[in-house]
Design a protein around this motif. Sequence first.
Motif, PDB file in Angstrom:
ATOM      1  N   LYS A  71       0.843  -1.184   0.000  1.00 17.45           N
ATOM      2  CA  LYS A  71       0.000   0.000   0.000  1.00 17.45           C
ATOM      3  C   LYS A  71       0.887   1.245   0.000  1.00 17.45           C
ATOM      4  O   LYS A  71       0.505   2.292  -0.484  1.00 17.45           O
ATOM      5  N   VAL A  91      -1.192  -1.611  -4.119  1.00 17.09           N
ATOM      6  CA  VAL A  91      -2.524  -2.083  -3.753  1.00 17.09           C
ATOM      7  C   VAL A  91      -3.380  -0.857  -3.416  1.00 17.09           C
ATOM      8  O   VAL A  91      -2.995  -0.061  -2.560  1.00 17.09           O
ATOM      9  N   VAL A  95      -8.658  -1.829  -0.996  1.00 11.24           N
ATOM     10  CA  VAL A  95      -8.408  -3.264  -0.830  1.00 11.24           C
ATOM     11  C   VAL A  95      -7.775  -3.488   0.544  1.00 11.24           C
ATOM     12  O   VAL A  95      -6.714  -2.961   0.839  1.00 11.24           O
ATOM     13  N   LYS A  96      -8.440  -4.283   1.364  1.00 11.65           N
ATOM     14  CA  LYS A  96      -7.966  -4.507   2.736  1.00 11.65           C
ATOM     15  C   LYS A  96      -7.286  -5.852   2.933  1.00 11.65           C
ATOM     16  O   LYS A  96      -6.422  -6.004   3.778  1.00 11.65           O
ATOM     17  N   GLU A 100      -7.502 -10.739  -1.542  1.00 10.11           N
ATOM     18  CA  GLU A 100      -8.088  -9.908  -2.600  1.00 10.11           C
ATOM     19  C   GLU A 100      -6.979  -9.270  -3.452  1.00 10.11           C
ATOM     20  O   GLU A 100      -7.075  -9.221  -4.682  1.00 10.11           O
ATOM     21  N   ALA A 101      -5.923  -8.791  -2.800  1.00  6.80           N
ATOM     22  CA  ALA A 101      -4.807  -8.179  -3.524  1.00  6.80           C
ATOM     23  C   ALA A 101      -4.126  -9.209  -4.428  1.00  6.80           C
ATOM     24  O   ALA A 101      -3.762  -8.895  -5.565  1.00  6.80           O
ATOM     25  N   MET A 104      -6.258  -9.674  -7.491  1.00  3.70           N
ATOM     26  CA  MET A 104      -6.086  -8.530  -8.390  1.00  3.70           C
ATOM     27  C   MET A 104      -4.765  -8.643  -9.143  1.00  3.70           C
ATOM     28  O   MET A 104      -4.695  -8.373 -10.339  1.00  3.70           O
ATOM     29  N   LEU A 110      -3.227  -4.668 -10.830  1.00  3.34           N
ATOM     30  CA  LEU A 110      -2.415  -3.815  -9.962  1.00  3.34           C
ATOM     31  C   LEU A 110      -1.323  -3.145 -10.797  1.00  3.34           C
ATOM     32  O   LEU A 110      -0.710  -3.781 -11.650  1.00  3.34           O
TER      33      LEU A 110
END
Length: 123
Positions: A71, A91, A95-96, A100-101, A104, A110
């Motif tokens: 991040k 990221v 997006v937490k 999920e990252a 992606m 990304l």
Amino acid sequence: MKVASPVLKTKVDGKLIINAHFGKSELFAVFDTETSEVEVFENPGLVAERGRGIYIAKALSERGVSAVLVKEIGHGAFEKLKQFSMKIYLVPDAVKFFEEAVEMFKNGKLAELEEPSEDKIRK
């Protein structure tokens, strides 16, 4: 291929939460895209007051990581990861979760960072 990210100790419904503080993260998660296995390990650089990036980069390299999802990342850590030929991807704030990252990343959603992100505003 192995993909890594700093993560928090706390989980939500069994999901790993991405830590926005790369060098100060207590834990890192490594996802193997071929086996879908996840390894979580302690940040070997936490004991250092400065220069944590080299410890993290070495630990990730030893695990075969070639992409890091962040991040935010500072200049020192960014340069150390690049020295180990790792690609760094941003990221989005929305997006937490690590899982999920990774999805992606696997879907090409990304953006690769060409410079540290600590001073940039993210979308």
